[in-house]
Scaffold this motif. Structure first.
Motif, PDB file in Angstrom:
ATOM      1  N   LEU A 150       0.824  -1.218   0.000  1.00  0.00           N
ATOM      2  CA  LEU A 150       0.000   0.000   0.000  1.00  0.00           C
ATOM      3  C   LEU A 150       0.853   1.260   0.000  1.00  0.00           C
ATOM      4  O   LEU A 150       0.460   2.293  -0.529  1.00  0.00           O
ATOM      5  CB  LEU A 150      -0.942   0.021   1.223  1.00  0.00           C
ATOM      6  CG  LEU A 150      -2.092  -0.991   1.207  1.00  0.00           C
ATOM      7  CD1 LEU A 150      -2.877  -0.908   2.519  1.00  0.00           C
ATOM      8  CD2 LEU A 150      -3.029  -0.753   0.024  1.00  0.00           C
ATOM      9  N   SER A 151       2.027   1.193   0.619  1.00  0.00           N
ATOM     10  CA  SER A 151       2.871   2.385   0.674  1.00  0.00           C
ATOM     11  C   SER A 151       3.768   2.495  -0.553  1.00  0.00           C
ATOM     12  O   SER A 151       4.442   3.499  -0.741  1.00  0.00           O
ATOM     13  CB  SER A 151       3.717   2.382   1.955  1.00  0.00           C
ATOM     14  OG  SER A 151       4.672   1.353   1.915  1.00  0.00           O
ATOM     15  N   SER A 152       3.757   1.483  -1.399  1.00  0.00           N
ATOM     16  CA  SER A 152       4.620   1.503  -2.579  1.00  0.00           C
ATOM     17  C   SER A 152       3.841   1.988  -3.801  1.00  0.00           C
ATOM     18  O   SER A 152       2.697   2.426  -3.700  1.00  0.00           O
ATOM     19  CB  SER A 152       5.179   0.095  -2.812  1.00  0.00           C
ATOM     20  OG  SER A 152       6.261   0.146  -3.710  1.00  0.00           O
ATOM     21  N   ASN A 153       4.465   1.922  -4.947  1.00  0.00           N
ATOM     22  CA  ASN A 153       3.748   2.204  -6.195  1.00  0.00           C
ATOM     23  C   ASN A 153       4.357   1.329  -7.293  1.00  0.00           C
ATOM     24  O   ASN A 153       5.350   0.640  -7.062  1.00  0.00           O
ATOM     25  CB  ASN A 153       3.798   3.693  -6.545  1.00  0.00           C
ATOM     26  CG  ASN A 153       5.218   4.181  -6.763  1.00  0.00           C
ATOM     27  OD1 ASN A 153       6.053   3.462  -7.316  1.00  0.00           O
ATOM     28  ND2 ASN A 153       5.513   5.385  -6.333  1.00  0.00           N
ATOM     29  N   ARG A 209       8.136   1.738  -8.133  1.00  0.00           N
ATOM     30  CA  ARG A 209       9.007   1.272  -7.060  1.00  0.00           C
ATOM     31  C   ARG A 209       8.979  -0.262  -6.990  1.00  0.00           C
ATOM     32  O   ARG A 209       9.999  -0.909  -6.811  1.00  0.00           O
ATOM     33  CB  ARG A 209       8.512   1.899  -5.748  1.00  0.00           C
ATOM     34  CG  ARG A 209       9.529   1.898  -4.624  1.00  0.00           C
ATOM     35  CD  ARG A 209       9.820   3.302  -4.125  1.00  0.00           C
ATOM     36  NE  ARG A 209      10.376   3.340  -2.787  1.00  0.00           N
ATOM     37  CZ  ARG A 209      11.541   3.903  -2.489  1.00  0.00           C
ATOM     38  NH1 ARG A 209      12.286   4.451  -3.423  1.00  0.00           N
ATOM     39  NH2 ARG A 209      11.962   3.937  -1.244  1.00  0.00           N
TER      40      ARG A 209
END
Lengths: 415, 415
Positions: B260-263, B266
């Motif tokens: 969830l904190s990545s994209n 990344r």
């Protein structure tokens, strides 16, 4: 038309905020009150105790007409970035009175201070650079440079070492930089200062931070409830019962995990990661078992506590320099998300929507931008971390409609 | 000197492993038994139920003389990467007999199969490419190509659709590729196959996966204990009491948070992230509330369950292509960490240490390499995720000495 604007975090909304709204109404009889409010992460680098939706509800029930979101890159920014983002949004929404509380309480000294710095720019900046080269934090370097140029000034100046004065000063500076025609108005802040942790059981007003400290530590006693409007106390109880309060200690395992799974090169890409502090963070996280212990271990005189906390938020949300920095430096946010409104707010929004120099987003699915992507991602991280046991939620961050409040019958129309 | 080598995960060590050691002793009377064992994450993309130190202890108490670590990039690799890393390490440690269990139980068919594929390389690869272009997973495409070229073969071949035969085949292939002089020896695996989930209460042997399933689901009943050597049952109880078992469901909140904190950009840098599957992962994680549900949602015929689980491990440990890929493709690991030894193992190690074509690391602080950095980081992630409440631990990953076991008096000398 008189449209009043306020910049707020409402973490949580308390009697001091009610007092501010009351004073505003008495002084300027606004046709509408617009608030630009931070989302789920705040300027001092903390997760908001309850989500932006609950805090919007609190604001509407307290008489605010329209609440829009201060995007993450501004909301979790240094004072000047925070102020410029907020002032720009209010300005673009047609607000013509910027209302804020300060320790000073009169607007003239703010203008005097701004003009003083403007006239002694070279001296001010030389002093600032000198102090920062010694490893002093920006706020302290700024204070020293300001004292230096203020020595022989005969006009009344504002004491920028006080937190609300300092924030107010950044609003005035932003108004100036943006060439905004909004008229700034300040009232004297009652009693408790912004981060005052003292807590008088009988007083009706306490700082948000001292209220949070009491809320987090346990029971919602009478001594807290008498500092909050009734509807706020109810909303807090409901939020606490449903998923609990958010806070760094609750999020810390995920921050620690994020750091342990990362490395210096990867961390160096994080927004506001500077001067190789990533190495220090990686070193200190190993033995830290609480968030406060971690920040205390990292802390040096070069960094303020708030700056380190903001950095921790950017790490937690994996917000990168390359995406956030250009947006934070821009003076045109492009859009702001509509968080809530009452009937009056809705009418005002309908009036200005077409002509406003900013897009007001009601339905996320119709929009995508770099700014909004960061807001959505960071909000999703928050939403998950307060609900890792997957309790069913009515809305996701992307499906959540603006909160609607019927001010005549005093009831929320959704949520 | 006859030095026997075994490739193992021991997750956990059970009666089937005891049987294998016993058969080895009877058949080849080794002067020493060397095991190369996976660390905290395993080939099927799972966290080991207990740490590598506890599993090393189990192996030493069961009679293994020397345990070294299979580095992460091999341990959490596809079958050929896993086998090449493991075989290379054993070879470089002077092992001259490679001992493994298989469903087949005789070595000749393995050589026949290897030579068949060697002689029909073009046909085999054309079929493989054809199937994979249809979106079929590598193992299934391989099986189809193998069936195709095997049609008219008159020699006895090994059935590569069986898991232990398949792994054994990769050992034989690695021996061939590395030009190793180690002699492979296989014995027939008893009863339960590698991932057989059936569990016969009265039988003395069950697969590691069925044992784990029972261990994770609750009490350590007699029906589990009779499938484990006594010292293993004790070690499991101790580990469970101290910090509990590791497993994907326990680690899942951190994987979900990481995603969830990545994209997408990344995530695309993660080792083994291919063909844009990062978009699918980001889509599926939103609504997944368990690890199994997540993998099930992502699963297509192109990806095996194990491959997706390995990818999840790489995400959890933030292991990047640029660091892991060159190491995984190399046939020279450069070093291996010493996990434990008894007196005989220590004597053997002293004998070969200077001449061995590999560095055997006893003290981490004297060494640093890209390979070791990945091992340390991934182990630290594991160590933290099984101990997020910061219970005091005697050693950290970097300070942990090799486990020493006195085989004469049957006692552990440290830990």
């Amino acid at each position: 038309m008189i449209i009043a604007g306020i910049v707020a975090e409402y973490n949580p909304f308390h009697n001091g905020h009610s007092y501010q709204l009351e004073a505003l109404r008495k002084q300027i009889h606004p046709d509408a009150v617009v608030v630009v409010m931070s989302g789920n992460f705040l300027q001092r680098g903390e997760p908001a105790i309850v989500s932006k939706w609950t805090r919007t509800q609190m604001a509407l029930e307290a008489g605010v007409d329209l609440v829009v979101e201060l995007p993450y890159v501004f909301a979790v920014g240094k004072a000047d970035v925070f102020a410029r983002g907020a002032v720009s949004i209010l300005d673009r929404l047609g607000v013509n009175r910027l209302f804020f509380s300060s320790e000073c309480g009169r607007i003239e000294p703010f203008f005097n201070s701004l003009s003083l710095i403007g006239h002694h720019k070279a001296d001010y900046e030389a002093k600032l650079t000198e102090s920062m080269a010694k490893g002093i934090s920006y706020p302290n370097a700024h204070a020293a440079a300001y004292r230096f140029i203020a020595q022989n000034c005969e006009k009344e100046l504002v004491d920028l070492s006080l937190p609300n004065n300092s924030l107010g000063f950044h609003y005035i500076k932003a108004l100036h930089q943006l060439g905004s025609k909004m008229k700034p108005i300040t009232i004297k802040r009652l009693q408790a200062e912004h981060n005052d942790q003292t807590f008088d059981n009988d007083a009706a007003i306490a700082s948000a931070s001292s209220i949070r400290l009491h809320l987090m530590s346990g029971e919602q006693t009478d001594s807290i409830c008498n500092k909050l409007p009734g509807h706020v106390a109810e909303a807090l109880v409901a939020a606490k019962t449903k998923i609990g309060y958010a806070g760094w200690e609750r999020f810390f395992p995920f921050l620690k995990y994020q750091l342990l799974s990362s490395n210096a090169a990867r961390l160096a890409q994080i927004y506001e990661m500077e001067e190789g502090i990533e190495h220090r963070l990686l070193e200190c996280i190993r033995t830290a078992s609480t968030f406060d212990a971690f920040i205390a271990a990292v802390k040096t005189k070069r960094y303020t506590w708030a700056r380190l906390q903001r950095l921790a938020v950017h790490i937690l949300t994996d917000t990168l320099k390359e995406e956030a920095k250009p947006l934070a430096l821009s003076s045109d946010p492009g859009s702001t998300r509509l968080l809530g409104m009452n009937g009056k707010g809705q009418a005002y929004l309908a009036d200005i929507r077409k002509s406003a120099a900013i897009t007001v987003i009601s339905k996320i699915r119709n929009h995508r931008s770099l700014l909004l992507n960061i807001d959505l991602k960071t909000a999703q991280v928050y939403d998950y971390l307060i609900n890792t046991d997957h309790k069913p939620m009515r809305y996701t961050e992307t499906s959540h409609p603006p909160i609607r409040y019927d001010e005549t019958n005093r009831r929320l129309l959704n949520e």
